[in-house]
Design an enzyme around this catalytic site. Structure first.
Site, PDB file in Angstrom:
ATOM      1  N   GLY A   1      -1.413  -8.940   3.047  1.00 28.08           N
ATOM      2  CA  GLY A   1      -0.986  -7.972   4.058  1.00 28.08           C
ATOM      3  C   GLY A   1       0.473  -7.585   3.892  1.00 28.08           C
ATOM      4  O   GLY A   1       0.978  -7.466   2.767  1.00 28.08           O
ATOM      5  N   SER A   2       1.138  -7.441   5.024  1.00 31.00           N
ATOM      6  CA  SER A   2       2.495  -6.888   5.017  1.00 31.00           C
ATOM      7  C   SER A   2       3.513  -7.800   4.358  1.00 31.00           C
ATOM      8  O   SER A   2       4.646  -7.388   4.088  1.00 31.00           O
ATOM      9  CB  SER A   2       2.953  -6.602   6.447  1.00 31.00           C
ATOM     10  OG  SER A   2       2.075  -5.663   7.016  1.00 31.00           O
ATOM     11  N   THR A   3       3.140  -9.066   4.117  1.00 27.14           N
ATOM     12  CA  THR A   3       4.104  -9.932   3.440  1.00 27.14           C
ATOM     13  C   THR A   3       4.353  -9.442   2.021  1.00 27.14           C
ATOM     14  O   THR A   3       5.280  -9.881   1.354  1.00 27.14           O
ATOM     15  CB  THR A   3       3.608 -11.399   3.385  1.00 27.14           C
ATOM     16  OG1 THR A   3       2.305 -11.438   2.800  1.00 27.14           O
ATOM     17  CG2 THR A   3       3.554 -12.005   4.770  1.00 27.14           C
ATOM     18  N   MET A   4       3.522  -8.519   1.519  1.00 29.55           N
ATOM     19  CA  MET A   4       3.731  -7.970   0.183  1.00 29.55           C
ATOM     20  C   MET A   4       4.824  -6.899   0.171  1.00 29.55           C
ATOM     21  O   MET A   4       5.288  -6.501  -0.888  1.00 29.55           O
ATOM     22  CB  MET A   4       2.432  -7.343  -0.350  1.00 29.55           C
ATOM     23  CG  MET A   4       1.374  -8.346  -0.773  1.00 29.55           C
ATOM     24  SD  MET A   4       2.008  -9.603  -1.896  1.00 29.55           S
ATOM     25  CE  MET A   4       2.310  -8.627  -3.367  1.00 29.55           C
TER      26      MET A   4
END
Lengths: 657, 379
Positions: A325-328
């Site tokens: 998810g947004s941790t990328m």
């Protein structure tokens, strides 16, 4: 009668007797000579053979198992211990009626069903004539009861054995793993010389990965036994070489904090020391107590573990593959910058969705109505703006996303010193063609650019990537074991190996057993990620904003920090949301809720620790995952206020070119 | 009974000499010395063979003392008295043997014992003396060499008890009794033609014997002799372990209490039938030969006594006792060293076992009685 007597010639009869007895004596002497010849043959001519036979009778060579290497955390806290325990075992071949014997034992020391069941299971998979353990850790009363009744319990053996013990139990079961009885299948693969007299081996975790290091070397004893096999005395002994102790980077205190921070949630925490690549904590919850596995867990208990919906045996940190998810976003932001797809000043307007040209499909932002105008990379990371990343992901293209994702370790096993690590997936054109036989569509790129779609990563991979981010591109293989040390000097104990070779038909292994180099590759690899430091600055400050700016997604969850933290929240969808549907937590069961993720490193200006946290179905990275990461980082910075110099003497200082 | 008293009185006069003066017991001191030497040797080895349990030695020594007293008493009995009343001992023995068949108790599948309250008694032991005594008494009176009828009667006297004992089954004792009786027949000058005839009969009946009379375990023992390795842990075990013990003893042995085969329990029956293996292991070839020399000296003394005997009865009995003594030694040493099948024959004076010792000493007592008999005047 009278007649007979009258005719008797006394003198003639005496002579007749004399002749007969002389003849008898002659025969007697011949027979005596035969006897003497027979004894001469046995005792003089064939003495050598019989002397050997007699020695073979009485002298047995027995293996003396080595003590398994202990495992300590970085502060010397014992994580895996050997405890002496008296074990009751049965050599089934020596007992004529096994059921009767078990009944007798049951009457004496009251066996429970799980013991009998475990016994039967072990009995099936053991090599013949090997003692099958029935009860471990006999108490003194049981020992004396058995001793008194030994004569009517043919086939039992009570022996002192070292039993592996894990004092911290379930806190570290996924890291340390456990040992268990060697089964038939494993036995076929093992070198029997190295395992003579050894009944257990590492099954999971470090116990498995460092099996050869921990095992040590089997010693031998020449013992004199009587006809019933009882040892009368030890004639000669070659001491076993104990296995090497492992000292970990892991800090059991930090591990405990991580586990407790996860609490009742299903999730994982991985904390890596930025300086060394050493793993400070590797938690996966729920967990399980490894101790029953050592002595053979019962079917019921094992079934309870495997059938639990929470899957406690599953190591989420290593094998859980989640959409990151947004941790990328920090990684792909960096990719877009480094590949010159955008400049640091690039801005977009976010209407709340993104559309490709010639396509009606709306790629929605998590925030209905969008983040508004003038969204640059700082704001995009701080507020986790999907539209921005759809845009720049498309601009950079999948090839660049893949190139940088790969550099940060996504899609490949990290090489940590634990078995069975999952490699996640960093999708690429080749990957899609290879696995699905389909061309890469632009829409695929859009999904990947916010860490969804085909993208999968393990918590460990996230932590490794975060650590590379923290160290500005230093590529280090994560390690649990700092050093392995031998309890005794290896060379000091090997003086007897020549004699040992003579005693045992198969020669002893004359070289040290350590076949597995502890560090297979240098912790620091030359090909560090080369990116302009200005871009690192951009991403780092954006991530600081996530935690410290008012609008940062983690700012509400993490307050009053005494240091600067760079972080990024993430939310991974468990259930697909249809085009016009709204994610509505109230309509979902707990298992359908989104996974919460959080990555962070700190202190932001001089990073020393990188952490990745996932809380399954924790909904928002900010609210559930971020506090966990914070506690871990707090703990580390509290316990190690000064940057640790690399503690291991065997490793070169962490210098990169 | 009148006859009984008269003979005792007759003899009494010789004991107390002219004028009833005490002139001492009738003892053959040479034989006594040899017996005592054998006993001491036996006790020393028994201590080692019993796993250094002094209790065994004490028990055995007690039996030896009892046996010695019995021997000295028998030594005082005039041979003529023995000759006259031999049939009583023999007949009594036979009756008891029949008793064993009906009322006997057994051990290890064999029925050999008569239980007399706290005391157990083996009638077959009685016949070890009874048979040669009976035959010597029967044939001693005949014109020698004995005629066909007497030979046949004598054979019956041997075969009936031997068969009964053999079927108990106690092959060892049966053989010893058969041997003891046969020796009397042989020494009485049995004609060569009869001997060849007997040999022929024996050879032709051997298959009969094998298929109908021998029990399976007895056959097994014989087969095991031929190939001990065929049954390593069963019947062959004893022989493998005993030959190993003997062979590993070498020339001078491993030393007293140092025999690994004996002390570590590899050797079965080490204090009873297989005790020679202990001696051979701990004292080596030298020890075996010295023991044999001691036995041979005893045998020579027995032969000497028989040659000096005053009557044919005395000669035959003394000769038979002496030769039977040798058979014990030969069969025992032969079976333990794997030359002969395992039949339960103890090593005389050395193997643990009270009855055997007492029986042997009773035999020696008779030897002494024969050896010390005064010239029979007027015969």
């Amino acid at each position: 009668m009278r007649e007979d007597r009258a005719l008797k010639n006394i003198h003639w009869e005496a002579r007749l007797y004399a002749v007969r007895i002389s003849f008898a004596v002659l025969i007697l002497l011949l027979m005596l000579s035969a006897l003497i010849l027979r004894y001469y043959d046995l005792q003089i001519s064939r003495h050598g053979d019989f002397a050997t036979l007699a020695d073979n009778n009485r002298i047995q060579i027995r293996a003396v198992p080595p003590a398994r290497g202990l495992i300590f955390d970085r502060n010397g806290v014992l994580l895996a211990d050997n405890r002496a325990g008296f074990t009751l075992s049965v050599v089934i071949e020596k007992s004529t009626k096994i059921d009767e014997l078990l009944n007798k034992i049951d009457r004496l020391i009251d066996l429970d069903d799980s013991e009998l069941e475990s016994f039967n299971r072990l009995a099936e998979q053991r090599p013949p004539y090997e003692a099958v353990p029935l009860r471990y850790k006999l108490n003194e009363k049981e020992q004396s009861i058995l001793a008194v009744n030994q004569h009517r319990l043919e086939g039992i053996e009570v022996s002192a054995r070292l039993i592996r013990d894990y004092p911290l139990g379930e806190q570290l079961s996924h890291v340390v793993g456990y040992t268990g009885r060697i089964n038939q299948r494993e036995l076929e693969k093992l070198d029997p010389r190295q395992y003579r007299g050894v009944h257990t081996m590492g099954k999971t975790g470090l116990e498995k990965f460092y099996e050869k290091t921990l095992l040590g070397e089997v010693g031998y004893e020449r013992v004199e036994t009587n006809a019933r096999g009882r040892v009368m005395r030890v004639l000669e002994r070659i001491d076993p070489v104990p296995g090497e102790a492992l000292h970990l980077y892991l800090d059991s205190r930090i591990q405990e904090i991580a586990v407790n921070a996860l609490g009742e949630e299903r999730g994982a925490v991985v904390a890596i020391e930025a300086d060394t690549g050493g793993v400070l904590a590797l938690a996966s919850t729920p967990s399980f107590d490894p101790n029953p596995f050592v002595t053979g867990i019962s079917y019921a208990d094992y079934a309870a573990l495997t059938e639990s919906p929470d899957r406690p045996l599953f190591d989420r940190a290593l094998r859980g593959q989640y959409p990151p998810g947004s941790t990328m976003k920090p990684f792909f932001g960096l990719a877009a910058l480094a590949s010159k797809a955008i400049s640091p000043g690039y801005e977009i307007y976010d209407p709340g969705f993104y559309q490709l040209d010639n396509d009606d499909h709306k790629y929605r932002d998590w925030k209905r109505g969008g983040h508004g105008s003038r969204i640059d990379i700082y704001k995009a990371i701080e507020q986790s703006c999907d539209t921005f990343f759809y845009t720049i992901g498309f601009m950079a293209g999948i090839d660049e996303l893949y190139r940088y994702g790969d550099l940060f370790g996504f899609g490949r096993a990290s090489g940590i010193d634990l078995p069975a690590e999952a490699s996640g997936n960093m999708p690429s054109r080749e990957w899609k063609r290879g696995t699905r036989g389909l061309a890469w569509y632009p829409g695929d790129t859009i999904n990947v650019s916010i860490g969804q779609g085909f993208m999968l990563a393990t918590p460990l991979q996230l932590a490794v990537a975060t650590s590379r981010l923290a160290t500005r591109g230093r590529v280090q293989t994560p390690r649990l074991v700092m050093t392995a040390e031998n309890g005794e000097q290896i060379d000091g104990n090997r003086t007897n190996s020549e004699t040992a070779g003579l005693l045992i038909s198969e020669p002893l292994i004359s070289e040290p057993l350590i076949t597995e180099p502890l560090i297979t590759e240098p912790l620091i690899i030359d090909n560090n990620i080369q990116i302009d430091s200005a871009y690192w600055d951009v991403i780092t400050s954006a991530m600081i904003g996530v935690v410290h700016n008012v609008r940062g997604t983690a700012s509400r969850a993490i307050k009053d920090l005494g240091y600067k933290m760079a972080g990024k929240t993430g939310t991974a969808q468990v259930v697909g949301i249809k085009q016009d549907e709204k994610y509505d937590a109230s309509k979902m069961t707990k298992l359908q809720l989104d996974h919460a993720l959080f990555i962070a490193f700190a202190p932001a200006d001089n990073p020393r620790i990188a952490v990745a946290v996932i809380v399954e179905n924790g909904e928002h990275g900010s609210s559930t995952a971020a506090p966990v990461a914070r506690q871990v980082i707090d703990a580390y910075l509290n316990y190690y206020p000064v940057a640790a110099t690399r503690p291991s003497p065997i490793l070169e200082p962490a210098e990169s070119g | 009974m009148a006859e009984f008293d008269r003979q005792l009185k007759d003899h009494g006069s010789t004991i107390y000499g002219r004028g009833g003066r005490w002139i001492g017991l009738r003892v053959d001191y040479t034989l006594l010395l040899l017996i005592l030497l054998l006993m001491v040797t036996g006790l020393i080895i028994l201590y080692s063979a019993s796993g250094q349990q002094f209790a065994y030695v004490k028990r055995q020594a007690t039996f030896m003392v009892v046996g010695l007293i019995a021997m000295l008493i028998v030594a005082q009995v005039p041979p003529r008295f023995l000759e006259r009343w031999a049939f009583l001992l023999y007949g009594g023995g036979l009756v008891l043997l029949v008793g064993v068949i009906f009322f006997g108790s057994g051990a290890k599948g064999a029925q050999r014992w008569l239980d007399l309250g706290s005391f157990r008694f083996q009638p077959s032991e009685l016949l070890k003396i009874g048979v040669p005594l009976m035959l010597a008494s029967y044939l001693g009176k005949r014109v020698l060499p004995p005629g066909f009828g007497h030979v046949m009667s004598a054979l019956m006297m041997i075969v009936v008890p031997a068969m009964m004992i053999g079927m108990q089954p106690d092959l060892g004792t049966a053989l010893l009794i058969f041997a003891a009786g046969s020796f009397v027949l042989f020494l009485s000058g049995l004609r060569k033609s009869y001997m060849f005839g007997a040999l022929l009969v024996a050879l032709t009946s051997a298959p009969l014997f094998w298929f109908y009379l021998l029990r399976d375990y007895q056959k097994l023992r014989i087969l095991t002799l031929l190939d001990p390795q065929s049954d390593k842990l069963g019947a062959g075990w004893n022989i493998i372990q005993s030959t190993t013990a003997i062979g590993s003893g070498g020339f001078t042995g491993k030393g007293w209490l140092q025999g690994t085969q004996s002390q570590l329990d590899f050797l079965p029956e080490s204090h009873t039938d297989f005790i020679i293996a202990v001696l051979a292991e701990e004292y080596g070839f030298v020890g075996v030969v010295l023991l044999l020399v001691l036995y041979l000296a005893t045998i020579f003394r027995g032969v000497f006594i028989s040659l000096r005997a005053q009557s044919m009865f005395g000669r035959l009995l003394a000769g038979s006792i002496t030769l039977t003594f040798f058979v014990y030694i030969f069969v025992n040493l032969g079976m333990v060293s794997g030359m002969l099948p395992v039949v339960g024959v103890p090593l005389p004076m050395v193997s643990y076992g009270g009855t055997a010792i007492v029986t042997l000493l009773l035999g020696f007592g008779m030897l002494m009685a024969i050896g010390t008999e005064e010239k029979r005047m007027g015969l």
